[in-house]
Design a protein around this motif. Structure first.
Motif, mmCIF file in Angstrom:
data_model
loop_
_atom_site.group_PDB
_atom_site.id
_atom_site.type_symbol
_atom_site.label_atom_id
_atom_site.label_comp_id
_atom_site.label_asym_id
_atom_site.label_seq_id
_atom_site.Cartn_x
_atom_site.Cartn_y
_atom_site.Cartn_z
ATOM 1 N N ASP A 128 -17.579 50.998 33.378
ATOM 2 C CA ASP A 128 -16.514 50.881 34.370
ATOM 3 C C ASP A 128 -15.760 49.560 34.201
ATOM 4 O O ASP A 128 -15.751 48.977 33.113
ATOM 5 C CB ASP A 128 -17.119 51.015 35.775
ATOM 6 N N SER A 129 -15.137 49.095 35.285
ATOM 7 C CA SER A 129 -14.332 47.878 35.197
ATOM 8 C C SER A 129 -15.168 46.632 34.944
ATOM 9 O O SER A 129 -14.662 45.638 34.424
ATOM 10 C CB SER A 129 -13.510 47.701 36.481
ATOM 11 N N ILE A 130 -16.451 46.665 35.304
ATOM 12 C CA ILE A 130 -17.328 45.530 35.005
ATOM 13 C C ILE A 130 -17.487 45.390 33.501
ATOM 14 O O ILE A 130 -17.540 44.286 32.960
ATOM 15 C CB ILE A 130 -18.683 45.694 35.720
ATOM 16 N N VAL A 131 -17.537 46.509 32.806
ATOM 17 C CA VAL A 131 -17.595 46.511 31.337
ATOM 18 C C VAL A 131 -16.234 46.153 30.743
ATOM 19 O O VAL A 131 -16.134 45.396 29.778
ATOM 20 C CB VAL A 131 -18.050 47.885 30.821
ATOM 21 N N ALA A 132 -15.183 46.703 31.338
ATOM 22 C CA ALA A 132 -13.826 46.529 30.791
ATOM 23 C C ALA A 132 -13.280 45.118 30.946
ATOM 24 O O ALA A 132 -12.269 44.775 30.343
ATOM 25 C CB ALA A 132 -12.876 47.530 31.446
ATOM 26 N N ALA A 167 -11.711 51.227 34.085
ATOM 27 C CA ALA A 167 -11.757 50.872 35.505
ATOM 28 C C ALA A 167 -11.968 52.113 36.375
ATOM 29 O O ALA A 167 -11.361 53.158 36.132
ATOM 30 C CB ALA A 167 -10.470 50.168 35.915
ATOM 31 N N SER A 168 -12.859 51.995 37.339
ATOM 32 C CA SER A 168 -13.182 53.036 38.331
ATOM 33 C C SER A 168 -13.987 54.198 37.747
ATOM 34 O O SER A 168 -14.299 55.146 38.469
ATOM 35 C CB SER A 168 -11.923 53.592 39.006
ATOM 36 N N GLN A 169 -14.357 54.129 36.480
ATOM 37 C CA GLN A 169 -15.093 55.227 35.878
ATOM 38 C C GLN A 169 -16.510 55.320 36.446
ATOM 39 O O GLN A 169 -17.180 54.312 36.660
ATOM 40 C CB GLN A 169 -15.164 55.051 34.359
ATOM 41 N N THR A 170 -16.967 56.547 36.669
ATOM 42 C CA THR A 170 -18.320 56.796 37.135
ATOM 43 C C THR A 170 -19.215 57.187 35.962
ATOM 44 O O THR A 170 -18.731 57.553 34.885
ATOM 45 C CB THR A 170 -18.343 57.928 38.173
ATOM 46 N N ALA A 171 -20.513 57.165 36.200
ATOM 47 C CA ALA A 171 -21.444 57.645 35.183
ATOM 48 C C ALA A 171 -21.226 59.128 34.920
ATOM 49 O O ALA A 171 -21.317 59.592 33.780
ATOM 50 C CB ALA A 171 -22.879 57.386 35.628
ATOM 51 N N ALA A 202 -22.913 51.945 33.558
ATOM 52 C CA ALA A 202 -22.118 52.625 34.584
ATOM 53 C C ALA A 202 -23.036 53.070 35.708
ATOM 54 O O ALA A 202 -24.254 53.149 35.535
ATOM 55 C CB ALA A 202 -21.382 53.821 33.995
ATOM 56 N N GLY A 203 -22.432 53.373 36.849
ATOM 57 C CA GLY A 203 -23.200 53.900 37.963
ATOM 58 C C GLY A 203 -22.879 53.284 39.312
ATOM 59 O O GLY A 203 -23.104 53.900 40.350
ATOM 60 N N ARG A 224 -28.024 63.587 20.545
ATOM 61 C CA ARG A 224 -27.694 64.853 19.870
ATOM 62 C C ARG A 224 -26.489 64.697 18.960
ATOM 63 O O ARG A 224 -26.399 65.332 17.901
ATOM 64 C CB ARG A 224 -27.429 65.954 20.906
ATOM 65 N N ALA A 225 -25.558 63.854 19.366
ATOM 66 C CA ALA A 225 -24.333 63.661 18.581
ATOM 67 C C ALA A 225 -24.577 62.846 17.315
ATOM 68 O O ALA A 225 -23.765 62.891 16.390
ATOM 69 C CB ALA A 225 -23.267 62.987 19.438
ATOM 70 N N GLY A 226 -25.667 62.078 17.292
ATOM 71 C CA GLY A 226 -25.965 61.305 16.099
ATOM 72 C C GLY A 226 -26.087 59.806 16.299
ATOM 73 O O GLY A 226 -26.270 59.069 15.318
ATOM 74 N N TRP A 227 -25.974 59.329 17.546
ATOM 75 C CA TRP A 227 -26.164 57.898 17.788
ATOM 76 C C TRP A 227 -27.618 57.551 17.519
ATOM 77 O O TRP A 227 -28.532 58.227 17.988
ATOM 78 C CB TRP A 227 -25.760 57.540 19.214
ATOM 79 N N ASN A 228 -27.854 56.474 16.790
ATOM 80 C CA ASN A 228 -29.211 56.086 16.433
ATOM 81 C C ASN A 228 -29.975 55.495 17.605
ATOM 82 O O ASN A 228 -31.185 55.712 17.736
ATOM 83 C CB ASN A 228 -29.188 55.057 15.297
ATOM 84 N N LYS A 229 -29.276 54.735 18.439
ATOM 85 C CA LYS A 229 -29.924 54.055 19.564
ATOM 86 C C LYS A 229 -29.036 54.152 20.802
ATOM 87 O O LYS A 229 -27.803 54.087 20.701
ATOM 88 C CB LYS A 229 -30.158 52.568 19.254
ATOM 89 N N THR A 230 -29.677 54.284 21.967
ATOM 90 C CA THR A 230 -28.947 54.195 23.233
ATOM 91 C C THR A 230 -29.606 53.138 24.107
ATOM 92 O O THR A 230 -30.824 52.920 24.030
ATOM 93 C CB THR A 230 -28.911 55.531 23.995
ATOM 94 N N VAL A 231 -28.789 52.498 24.926
ATOM 95 C CA VAL A 231 -29.249 51.419 25.797
ATOM 96 C C VAL A 231 -28.700 51.664 27.198
ATOM 97 O O VAL A 231 -27.526 52.039 27.358
ATOM 98 C CB VAL A 231 -28.761 50.039 25.288
ATOM 99 N N VAL A 232 -29.525 51.446 28.202
ATOM 100 C CA VAL A 232 -29.077 51.560 29.587
ATOM 101 C C VAL A 232 -29.101 50.178 30.237
ATOM 102 O O VAL A 232 -30.023 49.388 30.016
ATOM 103 C CB VAL A 232 -29.953 52.557 30.386
ATOM 104 N N VAL A 233 -28.062 49.887 31.014
ATOM 105 C CA VAL A 233 -27.957 48.636 31.763
ATOM 106 C C VAL A 233 -28.076 48.978 33.243
ATOM 107 O O VAL A 233 -27.375 49.874 33.737
ATOM 108 C CB VAL A 233 -26.607 47.941 31.491
ATOM 109 N N ASP A 234 -28.953 48.293 33.966
ATOM 110 C CA ASP A 234 -29.089 48.616 35.388
ATOM 111 C C ASP A 234 -27.941 48.008 36.189
ATOM 112 O O ASP A 234 -27.020 47.405 35.627
ATOM 113 C CB ASP A 234 -30.472 48.252 35.919
ATOM 114 N N LEU A 235 -27.964 48.188 37.497
ATOM 115 C CA LEU A 235 -26.810 47.887 38.347
ATOM 116 C C LEU A 235 -26.988 46.583 39.114
ATOM 117 O O LEU A 235 -27.961 46.416 39.858
ATOM 118 C CB LEU A 235 -26.588 49.031 39.339
#
Length: 202
Positions: free
Chosen positions: A16-20, A60-64, A91-92, A118-129
């Motif tokens: 979201d906007s925090i990332v942007a 900005a304003s994007q939801t999970a 996000a979230g 499934r799409a082919g990304w090797n690694k995923t990471v989650v950031v908490d809120l």
């Protein structure tokens, strides 16, 4: 951001906007996104590696929930061959502010990670809120419960976890809206994320 001649890895940030890198205009509380004043950009600077392609897909304003729907087209089309591809979901908070429960938000997060793998990304990471002024009362209870779910279960669905909320989020870490991080807040995000990203990169 992050253009170079040769890459060994790609790191892309969805959120979201925090990332942007939203920058508040104190005169009328409007503002604009500024990728070079975002925490992903600060992380890029702190990692100091020119062999990584960094991309900021924050909106900005994007939801999970919107990340789940949109990132098949927005992220998966950017997969690079012959490198380690890492997708970061931060996000979230907008979902929580709109009344999404912790369990429902965690389902969105796991759906997002499963889709990236499934799409082919090797690694995923989650950031908490992180806490912020737009989330109070019952929504704050959901935020805390969501972060507990992430901490307890991230390794089942994700390859990495950034516990951003464990920092001390007092006024100096925020811009005047007490939602978007200041330079000090961006440094907190980066300091919390850097070791985790290093462990996933070649």
């Amino acid at each position: 951001f992050g253009i170079g001649s040769h890459y060994n890895a790609q790191v892309i940030f969805s959120g979201d906007s925090i990332v942007a890198g939203f920058q508040i205009n104190d005169y009328d509380l409007s503002g604009t996104d500024d990728r070079e004043r975002s925490w992903p950009f600060q992380l890029q600077l702190d990692l100091g590696r020119s062999d990584i392609c960094y991309q900021n897909a924050g909106v900005a304003s994007q939801t999970a929930a919107q990340c789940v729907l949109r990132d098949t087209n927005r992220l998966d089309t950017l997969l690079m061959t012959g490198v380690t591809n890492v997708a970061v979901m931060a996000a979230g908070i907008n979902d929580i502010a709109l009344g999404t429960t912790a369990n429902a938000l965690w389902q969105q997060a796991t759906n997002w990670s499963a889709s990236r793998h499934r799409a082919g990304w090797n690694k995923t990471v989650v950031v908490d809120l992180i806490p912020c002024a737009s989330v109070t009362g019952g929504a704050e209870t959901y935020r805390i419960a969501y972060n507990a779910l992430v901490a307890a279960n991230w390794s089942t669905w994700f390859d990495g976890y950034v516990p951003a909320s464990t920092n001390t989020w007092t006024a100096p870490a925020f811009q005047s809206d007490v939602i978007h991080p200041s330079a000090a807040g961006r440094a907190l995000f980066s300091a919390t994320a850097i070791d985790q990203l290093r462990s996933l990169l070649p």
